[in-house]
Design an enzyme around this catalytic site. Structure first.
Site, short mmCIF file in Angstrom:
data_model
loop_
_atom_site.label_atom_id
_atom_site.label_comp_id
_atom_site.label_asym_id
_atom_site.label_seq_id
_atom_site.Cartn_x
_atom_site.Cartn_y
_atom_site.Cartn_z
N ASP A 190 -70.71 -65.98 7.11
CA ASP A 190 -71.23 -64.71 7.64
C ASP A 190 -72.40 -64.91 8.61
O ASP A 190 -73.39 -64.17 8.57
CB ASP A 190 -71.62 -63.77 6.48
N ASN A 201 -59.79 -52.23 6.98
CA ASN A 201 -60.15 -52.59 8.36
C ASN A 201 -58.93 -53.03 9.16
O ASN A 201 -58.81 -52.72 10.35
CB ASN A 201 -61.23 -53.67 8.35
N HIS A 224 -68.58 -58.39 8.81
CA HIS A 224 -69.39 -58.51 7.59
C HIS A 224 -70.20 -57.24 7.39
O HIS A 224 -70.80 -56.74 8.35
CB HIS A 224 -70.31 -59.73 7.69
N MET A 268 -61.70 -63.61 2.38
CA MET A 268 -62.70 -64.18 1.48
C MET A 268 -62.42 -65.66 1.21
O MET A 268 -62.16 -66.07 0.07
CB MET A 268 -62.74 -63.37 0.18
C1 GAR Z 1 -65.18 -55.26 4.36
O1 GAR Z 1 -66.29 -54.51 3.95
C2 GAR Z 1 -65.63 -56.52 5.07
O2 GAR Z 1 -66.76 -56.36 5.87
C3 GAR Z 1 -65.94 -57.42 3.90
O3 GAR Z 1 -64.84 -57.20 3.05
C4 GAR Z 1 -64.45 -55.83 3.14
C5 GAR Z 1 -62.95 -55.76 3.29
O4 GAR Z 1 -62.50 -54.43 3.19
N1 GAR Z 1 -66.08 -58.78 4.30
C6 GAR Z 1 -67.01 -59.59 3.79
O5 GAR Z 1 -67.75 -59.26 2.89
C7 GAR Z 1 -67.08 -60.96 4.42
N2 GAR Z 1 -68.15 -61.71 3.85
P1 GAR Z 1 -61.01 -54.06 3.61
O6 GAR Z 1 -60.10 -55.06 2.88
O7 GAR Z 1 -60.81 -52.67 3.10
O8 GAR Z 1 -60.90 -54.18 5.09
#
Ligand code: GAR
Length: 198
Positions: free
Chosen positions: A155, A16, A115, A96
């Protein structure tokens, strides 16, 4: 006129973050990514940031825990680390670590979180897996993702944008994860640009 400044917090792969960096490069997001912070040393997102020439900081909680220091102290110090970058928007993109009011009060209305679930559903970790399992049990027909303003509750918080993500009967968990991440990348870029131009 100076461009708005983004600070992005990550803990993992940073796909992201990459979507945001690509959108900045393409001019879809009109901002300067001024800092990327990770609480995990091995987060691949740090490599992505360095490749894009964005300053990085590794700021782990573990030494605080080891020294008996509180989460509030960590959050206060994290805020001090970020403050000089004068962010217009702080994006939690796969960050996280639950941020307390100690951090959030330093940047009112400026911290958003991505999220991989719809508002009120599957807060916390492994949200995609839990949605997939709920679908298999017939409890949900689809899932989704959201961007919301961050509050101390995990979240949750006022929703900025959300998108539905279909689940197909033939989906493996990996299929759903791929579809979710594609949806997230689009949603996050749109939400960031919308907030910056409001
Ligand atoms: C994403 O899916 C984001 O929505 C999630 O972690 C992932 C990170 O992916 N976040 C959560 O679950 C927050 N509670 P990335 O490191 O490839 O961006």
């Amino acid at each position: 006129m100076a461009l708005p400044r983004l600070v992005i917090l990550i803990s993992g792969s940073g796909s992201n973050l990459q979507a945001v960096l690509d959108a900045v490069e393409a001019g879809t997001i009109t901002a300067v990514p001024s800092l990327v912070v990770s609480n995990r040393k091995k987060a691949y997102g740090l490599v992505r940031a360095e490749t894009a020439g964005v300053p990085t900081a590794y700021f782990p909680f573990k030494p605080y825990r080891g020294a008996g220091k509180s989460r509030e102290q960590y959050d206060a110090d994290l805020a001090e680390l970020i403050r000089p970058y004068q962010p217009d928007l702080i994006v939690l993109a796969g960050w996280m670590h639950i941020l307390s009011a100690t951090f959030l009060n330093c940047f009112p209305h400026k911290v958003i979180n991505l999220h991989p679930a719809l508002p009120g559903q599957f807060a916390g970790t492994h949200a995609i897996q839990r949605a997939y399992d709920a679908y298999q049990r017939g409890e949900i027909a689809h899932t989704g993702c959201m961007v919301h303003f961050t509050i101390p509750e995990v979240d949750a918080g006022p929703v900025v944008a959300q998108a539905e993500v279909p689940i197909l009967p033939t989906d493996s968990l990996a299929d759903l994860e791929t579809r979710m991440h594609q949806a997230e990348h689009q949603l996050l870029v749109t939400a960031v640009q919308d907030l910056l131009t409001k």
